[in-house]
Design a protein around this motif. Sequence first.
Motif, PDB file in Angstrom:
ATOM      1  N   TYR A 151       0.827  -1.213   0.000  1.00 26.31           N
ATOM      2  CA  TYR A 151       0.000   0.000   0.000  1.00 26.31           C
ATOM      3  C   TYR A 151       0.864   1.267   0.000  1.00 26.31           C
ATOM      4  N   ASN A 152       1.963   1.229   0.733  1.00 23.66           N
ATOM      5  CA  ASN A 152       2.793   2.422   0.923  1.00 23.66           C
ATOM      6  C   ASN A 152       3.933   2.554  -0.078  1.00 23.66           C
ATOM      7  N   ARG A 153       3.966   1.703  -1.107  1.00 22.99           N
ATOM      8  CA  ARG A 153       4.980   1.884  -2.144  1.00 22.99           C
ATOM      9  C   ARG A 153       4.843   3.272  -2.775  1.00 22.99           C
ATOM     10  N   PRO A 154       5.926   3.798  -3.330  1.00 19.97           N
ATOM     11  CA  PRO A 154       5.780   5.054  -4.092  1.00 19.97           C
ATOM     12  C   PRO A 154       4.658   4.901  -5.111  1.00 19.97           C
ATOM     13  N   LEU A 155       3.827   5.915  -5.240  1.00 27.46           N
ATOM     14  CA  LEU A 155       2.588   5.790  -6.002  1.00 27.46           C
ATOM     15  C   LEU A 155       2.813   5.280  -7.425  1.00 27.46           C
ATOM     16  N   MET A 156       3.770   5.854  -8.127  1.00 28.22           N
ATOM     17  CA  MET A 156       3.997   5.438  -9.512  1.00 28.22           C
ATOM     18  C   MET A 156       4.419   3.975  -9.585  1.00 28.22           C
ATOM     19  N   ALA A 201       0.657  -2.835  -9.976  1.00 27.97           N
ATOM     20  CA  ALA A 201      -0.722  -3.313 -10.053  1.00 27.97           C
ATOM     21  C   ALA A 201      -1.153  -3.497 -11.504  1.00 27.97           C
ATOM     22  N   ALA A 202      -0.753  -2.563 -12.381  1.00 25.62           N
ATOM     23  CA  ALA A 202      -1.105  -2.672 -13.793  1.00 25.62           C
ATOM     24  C   ALA A 202      -0.450  -3.902 -14.421  1.00 25.62           C
ATOM     25  N   THR A 203       0.761  -4.220 -13.983  1.00 26.91           N
ATOM     26  CA  THR A 203       1.451  -5.409 -14.490  1.00 26.91           C
ATOM     27  C   THR A 203       0.700  -6.678 -14.093  1.00 26.91           C
ATOM     28  N   VAL A 204       0.302  -6.748 -12.837  1.00 25.95           N
ATOM     29  CA  VAL A 204      -0.473  -7.904 -12.362  1.00 25.95           C
ATOM     30  C   VAL A 204      -1.804  -7.971 -13.116  1.00 25.95           C
TER      31      VAL A 204
END
Length: 329
Positions: A19-24, A30-33
């Motif tokens: 959740y706390n990863r850098p936003l980009m 998430a887009a890759t998954v």
Amino acid sequence: MNENMLKHDWTKEELLAIYNRPLMQLVFDAATVHRQWQKPDEVQISTLLSVKTGGCPEDCSYCGQAARYHTDIKVQALLPTETVLAHAQKAKDAGSSRFCMAAAWREVRDNRDFDRIIDMVKGVNEMGLEVCCTLGMLTESQAQRLQEAGLYAYNHNLDTSEEFYDEIISTRKFDNRLETIKHVRKAGITVCSGGIIGLGETIDDRVSMLRSLANMEKHPESVPINALARVAGTPLADLPRIDIWEMVRTIATARIVMPASMVRLSAGRIEMSEVEQAWCFMAGANSIFTGERQTLLVTPNPGVSEDMQMLKNLGLKAMVLEKKEACAN
């Protein structure tokens, strides 16, 4: 990608780290998954109809249908079956592939109203739509009746974390939610369960709610992520709008930890711009809810034509069901 690759033993620390990863980076991951598990250019259009509105004895702090709150929502008895089926046909004609029926009940009772719901389920199922219901708490035998009628999915949101639950609802327990989901799963109905953000919860609460879902023996096939739709007269009416980046982070985390599930961008879209919704799609959302008369149950929602134009602008398309297996035995 298959079920054996899914993880069901997430720790809270693991989810917080995601959740706390850098936003980009988070959105890219998430887009890759999303692209590994889903068709990234497809969005399922689901239509939600309130078949019985208001008068609920529960005290959910966010809900304008609770009888104890003074809202402008008009109480409506259970709609006639033929009216509901006409709405379902109209939704199908407009591009929906899932039709959801909601009744403002605390729990299902074995009476004539439930018999009418069964008839509605049978009718919508015969149209070739995925038919979903959200009716409150269910017993095992009631879930079985719905399955035999052709119910494809049952929605029963966790709403928030187990730790924060009592701050939002006092008329039932978090375990009651889990019990109904267990009955739904045992009956062979797919599970639709997610939550609401913007209730005044912490990031830990959001992560804990997602962990409860992701650590189920089988992930919910559908995970609605709702932004609080503030209703005048309810205890949470004056809370601020949830920040869009918190919505994106929640969707992205859900997509990463439950990659095979449909992540549904649900309530609260009326306050989101097209650009903000695009970020949610990039983060892994692949379903939206529409409602007739530009409402979602009892709160404002974008219109169907507006949604279709948005999908066109973003290069997305409405999902078409290749083949819907009959749910009835």
